[in-house]
Design an enzyme around this catalytic site. Structure first.
Site, PDB file in Angstrom:
ATOM      1  N   ILE A  35       0.820  -1.222   0.000  1.00 13.40           N
ATOM      2  CA  ILE A  35       0.000   0.000   0.000  1.00 13.40           C
ATOM      3  C   ILE A  35       0.850   1.266   0.000  1.00 13.40           C
ATOM      4  O   ILE A  35       0.320   2.366  -0.131  1.00 13.40           O
ATOM      5  CB  ILE A  35      -1.015   0.021   1.164  1.00 13.40           C
ATOM      6  CG1 ILE A  35      -0.309   0.009   2.518  1.00 13.40           C
ATOM      7  CG2 ILE A  35      -2.013  -1.121   1.022  1.00 13.40           C
ATOM      8  CD1 ILE A  35      -1.236   0.274   3.691  1.00 13.40           C
ATOM      9  N   GLN A  97      13.434  -2.748   8.433  1.00 12.69           N
ATOM     10  CA  GLN A  97      12.226  -3.547   8.629  1.00 12.69           C
ATOM     11  C   GLN A  97      11.260  -2.747   9.492  1.00 12.69           C
ATOM     12  O   GLN A  97      11.624  -2.260  10.566  1.00 12.69           O
ATOM     13  CB  GLN A  97      12.547  -4.883   9.302  1.00 12.69           C
ATOM     14  CG  GLN A  97      11.344  -5.796   9.414  1.00 12.69           C
ATOM     15  CD  GLN A  97      11.665  -7.158  10.030  1.00 12.69           C
ATOM     16  OE1 GLN A  97      12.772  -7.409  10.493  1.00 12.69           O
ATOM     17  NE2 GLN A  97      10.679  -8.048  10.021  1.00 12.69           N
ATOM     18  N   HIS A 103       8.909 -10.769   5.275  1.00 13.14           N
ATOM     19  CA  HIS A 103       8.318 -10.485   3.976  1.00 13.14           C
ATOM     20  C   HIS A 103       9.397 -10.160   2.955  1.00 13.14           C
ATOM     21  O   HIS A 103      10.458  -9.664   3.282  1.00 13.14           O
ATOM     22  CB  HIS A 103       7.284  -9.360   4.041  1.00 13.14           C
ATOM     23  CG  HIS A 103       7.760  -8.070   4.625  1.00 13.14           C
ATOM     24  ND1 HIS A 103       8.002  -7.893   5.967  1.00 13.14           N
ATOM     25  CD2 HIS A 103       8.017  -6.881   4.043  1.00 13.14           C
ATOM     26  CE1 HIS A 103       8.385  -6.645   6.193  1.00 13.14           C
ATOM     27  NE2 HIS A 103       8.415  -6.004   5.029  1.00 13.14           N
TER      28      HIS A 103
END
Length: 138
Positions: A35, A97, A103
């Site tokens: 996003i 991070q 991820h």
């Protein structure tokens, strides 16, 4: 059912509690659009099971994330017309991070995109390189 952290944003996406634009999934992984994209088509691949970082992820989940990222990278080239792809994992706050669920970023790259290397490559000290190499090899 994979392990989950009730306070983890990505675990909430896995559970369907938070909406996401999912682009691929299998029994071990889910890939969804970032996003806060760095470029057109920027996506994330995560393991379904919660793992804080590369030190905590199950080896089979890590393999599955890598394979899913590879497949998504190929789609970025074929379907989005990307000129290249960066695969990026940030491990720990010092390495940028911000969500502590392992991820892999799949970042399509385009000749005219604004992203630049976060460092300026230059020759290192050969003795220092050799010393670090010896520590890592030992």
């Amino acid at each position: 059912m994979p392990s989950a952290d009730p306070n983890c944003l990505f675990c909430k996406i896995v559970a369907g509690e938070i909406p996401a634009t999912i682009v691929a999934e299998d029994e071990r992984t889910i890939a969804f659009m970032d996003i806060n994209p760095a470029t057109h088509g920027h996506a994330l691949v995560i393991p379904r099971a919660h793992a804080r970082d590369v030190h905590a992820i199950d080896t089979e989940d890590l393999k599955a994330v890598a394979a899913a990222a590879q497949q998504l990278a190929a789609k970025a080239l074929e379907r989005l017309g990307a000129d290249g792809v960066n695969l990026l994992n940030s491990n720990g706050a010092a390495a940028w991070q911000t969500v502590f669920h392992f991820h892999m970023h799949v970042i399509p790259r385009y000749e005219d995109d604004p992203l630049r290397l976060p460092w300026i490559p230059s020759a290192g000290d050969t003795d220092e390189i050799a010393a670090a190499g010896a520590q890592l090899a030992g």
